[in-house]
Design a protein around this motif. Sequence first.
Motif, PDB file in Angstrom:
ATOM      1  N   MET A 119      11.553   6.776  26.706  1.00  0.00           N
ATOM      2  CA  MET A 119      11.506   8.148  26.242  1.00  0.00           C
ATOM      3  C   MET A 119      11.270   9.060  27.434  1.00  0.00           C
ATOM      4  O   MET A 119      10.258   8.954  28.104  1.00  0.00           O
ATOM      5  N   ALA A 120      12.191   9.958  27.700  1.00  0.00           N
ATOM      6  CA  ALA A 120      12.014  10.875  28.816  1.00  0.00           C
ATOM      7  C   ALA A 120      10.817  11.770  28.560  1.00  0.00           C
ATOM      8  O   ALA A 120      10.498  12.105  27.432  1.00  0.00           O
ATOM      9  N   HIS A 121      10.165  12.191  29.618  1.00  0.00           N
ATOM     10  CA  HIS A 121       8.993  13.062  29.552  1.00  0.00           C
ATOM     11  C   HIS A 121       7.819  12.399  28.854  1.00  0.00           C
ATOM     12  O   HIS A 121       6.874  13.065  28.476  1.00  0.00           O
ATOM     13  N   ALA A 122       7.859  11.117  28.629  1.00  0.00           N
ATOM     14  CA  ALA A 122       6.746  10.449  27.959  1.00  0.00           C
ATOM     15  C   ALA A 122       6.271   9.298  28.803  1.00  0.00           C
ATOM     16  O   ALA A 122       7.055   8.641  29.470  1.00  0.00           O
ATOM     17  N   LEU A 152      -2.443   8.818  33.185  1.00  0.00           N
ATOM     18  CA  LEU A 152      -3.028  10.125  32.886  1.00  0.00           C
ATOM     19  C   LEU A 152      -2.841  11.090  34.052  1.00  0.00           C
ATOM     20  O   LEU A 152      -2.532  12.278  33.850  1.00  0.00           O
ATOM     21  N   ASP A 153      -3.000  10.608  35.272  1.00  0.00           N
ATOM     22  CA  ASP A 153      -2.751  11.461  36.441  1.00  0.00           C
ATOM     23  C   ASP A 153      -1.316  11.977  36.448  1.00  0.00           C
ATOM     24  O   ASP A 153      -1.055  13.157  36.738  1.00  0.00           O
ATOM     25  N   THR A 154      -0.376  11.091  36.140  1.00  0.00           N
ATOM     26  CA  THR A 154       1.039  11.476  36.140  1.00  0.00           C
ATOM     27  C   THR A 154       1.337  12.489  35.051  1.00  0.00           C
ATOM     28  O   THR A 154       2.063  13.469  35.276  1.00  0.00           O
ATOM     29  N   SER A 175       2.998  17.812  33.451  1.00  0.00           N
ATOM     30  CA  SER A 175       2.857  18.882  32.466  1.00  0.00           C
ATOM     31  C   SER A 175       2.745  20.259  33.109  1.00  0.00           C
ATOM     32  O   SER A 175       2.921  21.277  32.432  1.00  0.00           O
ATOM     33  N   THR A 176       2.435  20.312  34.406  1.00  0.00           N
ATOM     34  CA  THR A 176       2.394  21.609  35.090  1.00  0.00           C
ATOM     35  C   THR A 176       3.792  22.129  35.431  1.00  0.00           C
ATOM     36  O   THR A 176       3.943  23.303  35.766  1.00  0.00           O
ATOM     37  N   TRP A 177       4.789  21.249  35.325  1.00  0.00           N
ATOM     38  CA  TRP A 177       6.138  21.618  35.727  1.00  0.00           C
ATOM     39  C   TRP A 177       7.170  21.508  34.604  1.00  0.00           C
ATOM     40  O   TRP A 177       8.206  22.193  34.649  1.00  0.00           O
ATOM     41  N   THR A 178       6.907  20.672  33.619  1.00  0.00           N
ATOM     42  CA  THR A 178       7.924  20.430  32.599  1.00  0.00           C
ATOM     43  C   THR A 178       7.256  20.032  31.287  1.00  0.00           C
ATOM     44  O   THR A 178       6.141  19.488  31.298  1.00  0.00           O
ATOM     45  N   PRO A 179       7.889  20.301  30.145  1.00  0.00           N
ATOM     46  CA  PRO A 179       7.326  19.858  28.866  1.00  0.00           C
ATOM     47  C   PRO A 179       7.121  18.343  28.869  1.00  0.00           C
ATOM     48  O   PRO A 179       8.024  17.586  29.222  1.00  0.00           O
ATOM     49  N   THR A 180       5.946  17.918  28.503  1.00  0.00           N
ATOM     50  CA  THR A 180       5.570  16.507  28.608  1.00  0.00           C
ATOM     51  C   THR A 180       4.952  16.028  27.304  1.00  0.00           C
ATOM     52  O   THR A 180       4.107  16.710  26.719  1.00  0.00           O
ATOM     53  N   ARG A 181       5.393  14.875  26.850  1.00  0.00           N
ATOM     54  CA  ARG A 181       4.781  14.210  25.700  1.00  0.00           C
ATOM     55  C   ARG A 181       4.194  12.882  26.173  1.00  0.00           C
ATOM     56  O   ARG A 181       4.824  12.160  26.947  1.00  0.00           O
ATOM     57  N   ALA A 200      17.329  13.695  21.146  1.00  0.00           N
ATOM     58  CA  ALA A 200      18.217  14.764  20.697  1.00  0.00           C
ATOM     59  C   ALA A 200      17.630  16.149  20.926  1.00  0.00           C
ATOM     60  O   ALA A 200      18.367  17.106  21.212  1.00  0.00           O
ATOM     61  N   SER A 201      16.304  16.274  20.811  1.00  0.00           N
ATOM     62  CA  SER A 201      15.705  17.613  20.818  1.00  0.00           C
ATOM     63  C   SER A 201      14.675  17.847  21.912  1.00  0.00           C
ATOM     64  O   SER A 201      14.325  18.996  22.195  1.00  0.00           O
ATOM     65  N   GLY A 202      14.152  16.759  22.505  1.00  0.00           N
ATOM     66  CA  GLY A 202      13.080  16.910  23.478  1.00  0.00           C
ATOM     67  C   GLY A 202      11.736  17.196  22.842  1.00  0.00           C
ATOM     68  O   GLY A 202      10.785  17.577  23.531  1.00  0.00           O
ATOM     69  N   ARG A 203      11.635  16.984  21.538  1.00  0.00           N
ATOM     70  CA  ARG A 203      10.395  17.267  20.818  1.00  0.00           C
ATOM     71  C   ARG A 203       9.906  16.017  20.085  1.00  0.00           C
ATOM     72  O   ARG A 203      10.663  15.096  19.830  1.00  0.00           O
ATOM     73  N   THR A 204       8.617  16.043  19.763  1.00  0.00           N
ATOM     74  CA  THR A 204       8.008  14.972  18.960  1.00  0.00           C
ATOM     75  C   THR A 204       7.165  15.607  17.866  1.00  0.00           C
ATOM     76  O   THR A 204       6.943  16.829  17.858  1.00  0.00           O
ATOM     77  N   SER A 205       6.676  14.772  16.962  1.00  0.00           N
ATOM     78  CA  SER A 205       5.841  15.275  15.864  1.00  0.00           C
ATOM     79  C   SER A 205       4.434  15.610  16.329  1.00  0.00           C
ATOM     80  O   SER A 205       3.658  16.200  15.581  1.00  0.00           O
TER      81      SER A 205
END
Length: 285
Positions: free
Chosen positions: A1-4, A168-170, A175-181, A243-248
Amino acid sequence: MAHAKSVSKWPFAALSLVLSLVLGLGPGWGPVQAAASAQPGQNSGTVVSTTNGKVRGGTHNRVRSFQSIPYAAPSVGERRWRGPEPAAAWTGVRKATTPGAACTQPQGLPVGQSGGYSVCDHLASPLSAGLFDRADAALGRYPLSGFASAGEALATVRTDVTWSVPTLDTARLLSTWTPTRMYEFSERDTPWFKGYPAPSFGQRAQRMAELPYLFDLALFENVQDEQSRFRDRMLHTCVAFAASGRTSWPAFRGEHGYTQTLSSRAWKRADFATDHHYAFWKNLR
């Protein structure tokens, strides 16, 4: 999962930590303060002096090498689970033309087997100073009495220091630069590697444990029928994110960002830093 970022809560890493405690040696135990000049008449400079005696190495393509030189006394018998002691001196010229025995490695498991070799790096690393003092502190934070087995205790320590803290460090940095889950795969009864003996303790969410819930892989045993709803939910979550870059669950933001647990039980927010003793490991020197 990207950004995760995923972290296995109970990886099979006990052997690696055992080796770190038994074989990890601090600086100051290095054997070689080799003479810069060759010994007269001794095979074109392949015999040099060390603090414990002379060694004969080899040459290849004009490069001299000296192998299997002891850095400390073997950590066996009464020296087991204690700080390192100097290697014994020797008389004559010690053969140093072939590698010594490799650090112990698990055989056959389809996972990375670098643990023992990583331990060998401690032999020359200045950062290994105080290694055994840090081990005592870890034993105080993770007492064996709090676990069903020594293997489970060691796997928990290895999870926290090797996976959880960097994860957690990553997440904080991303999260300071891009939406992160951020999520934590925390299923307790996961498929093991097909055809390989399971460890003596419950492996739980070991490394790569989430993969059989997302892909049809011959590498793993089958997901249990009662976990099919959880598997479907995992798949739906990953496809929706792609598909959306979002999660619940909310995006990870700031020092105390949101981390979601993923398991067949209720999905909820994890107190990730507390659960994995983040502050303890960050302040341990």
